[in-house]
Design a protein around this motif. Structure first.
Motif, PDB file in Angstrom:
ATOM      1  N   GLY A  32      13.385   1.094  11.023  1.00 17.93           N
ATOM      2  CA  GLY A  32      12.127   1.165  12.037  1.00 17.93           C
ATOM      3  C   GLY A  32      10.952   1.159  11.403  1.00 17.93           C
ATOM      4  O   GLY A  32      10.817   1.570  10.254  1.00 17.93           O
ATOM      5  N   ALA A  33       9.749   1.394  11.968  1.00 18.31           N
ATOM      6  CA  ALA A  33       8.529   1.530  11.897  1.00 18.31           C
ATOM      7  C   ALA A  33       8.481   3.077  11.113  1.00 18.31           C
ATOM      8  O   ALA A  33       8.987   3.633  11.661  1.00 18.31           O
ATOM      9  CB  ALA A  33       7.464   1.308  12.955  1.00 18.31           C
ATOM     10  N   GLY A  34       7.503   2.950  10.103  1.00 17.61           N
ATOM     11  CA  GLY A  34       7.215   4.311   9.673  1.00 17.61           C
ATOM     12  C   GLY A  34       7.336   4.465   8.039  1.00 17.61           C
ATOM     13  O   GLY A  34       7.556   3.361   7.429  1.00 17.61           O
ATOM     14  N   THR A  35       7.195   5.476   7.636  1.00 17.46           N
ATOM     15  CA  THR A  35       7.526   5.677   5.774  1.00 17.46           C
ATOM     16  C   THR A  35       9.023   5.624   5.654  1.00 17.46           C
ATOM     17  O   THR A  35       9.450   6.460   6.072  1.00 17.46           O
ATOM     18  CB  THR A  35       6.522   6.654   5.470  1.00 17.46           C
ATOM     19  OG1 THR A  35       5.184   6.519   5.823  1.00 17.46           O
ATOM     20  CG2 THR A  35       6.750   6.854   3.901  1.00 17.46           C
ATOM     21  N   HIS A  36       9.247   5.118   4.506  1.00 18.24           N
ATOM     22  CA  HIS A  36      10.793   5.068   3.927  1.00 18.24           C
ATOM     23  C   HIS A  36      10.740   5.356   2.629  1.00 18.24           C
ATOM     24  O   HIS A  36       9.717   5.013   1.814  1.00 18.24           O
ATOM     25  CB  HIS A  36      11.311   3.791   4.229  1.00 18.24           C
ATOM     26  CG  HIS A  36      11.417   3.215   5.753  1.00 18.24           C
ATOM     27  ND1 HIS A  36      12.146   4.022   6.741  1.00 18.24           N
ATOM     28  CD2 HIS A  36      10.545   2.676   6.469  1.00 18.24           C
ATOM     29  CE1 HIS A  36      12.102   3.476   7.851  1.00 18.24           C
ATOM     30  NE2 HIS A  36      10.918   2.682   7.924  1.00 18.24           N
TER      31      HIS A  36
END
Length: 74
Positions: A32-36
């Motif tokens: 998903g969108a966001g920081t990983h």
């Protein structure tokens, strides 16, 4: 290795050597969108520790390909 996605995307994250040969596949998934964040323990696909030197992290996602230098030190 930290990276951000603007939207949900299939992701392929690998480590390659300076000649472009696959060293280790770290991630192949849809995120998903966001920081990983993904950790690399300095090992090759075989489980053996790789040598000191420069490698590249290659991240493929729906918006393109990104690469970054990764320095492996003892």
């Amino acid at each position: 290795i930290r990276f951000a996605l603007e939207s949900r995307s299939p992701v392929d994250l690998v480590i390659v050597d300076v000649q472009g040969r696959l060293v280790r596949s770290l991630l192949r998934d849809e995120l998903g969108a966001g920081t990983h964040e993904v950790a690399w323990d300095g090992r090759a696909e075989s489980g053996e520790s790789v040598g000191t030197g420069m490698y590249f992290m290659v991240l493929r996602h729906s918006r393109g390909v990104e690469s970054r230098k990764v320095l492996r030190v003892p």
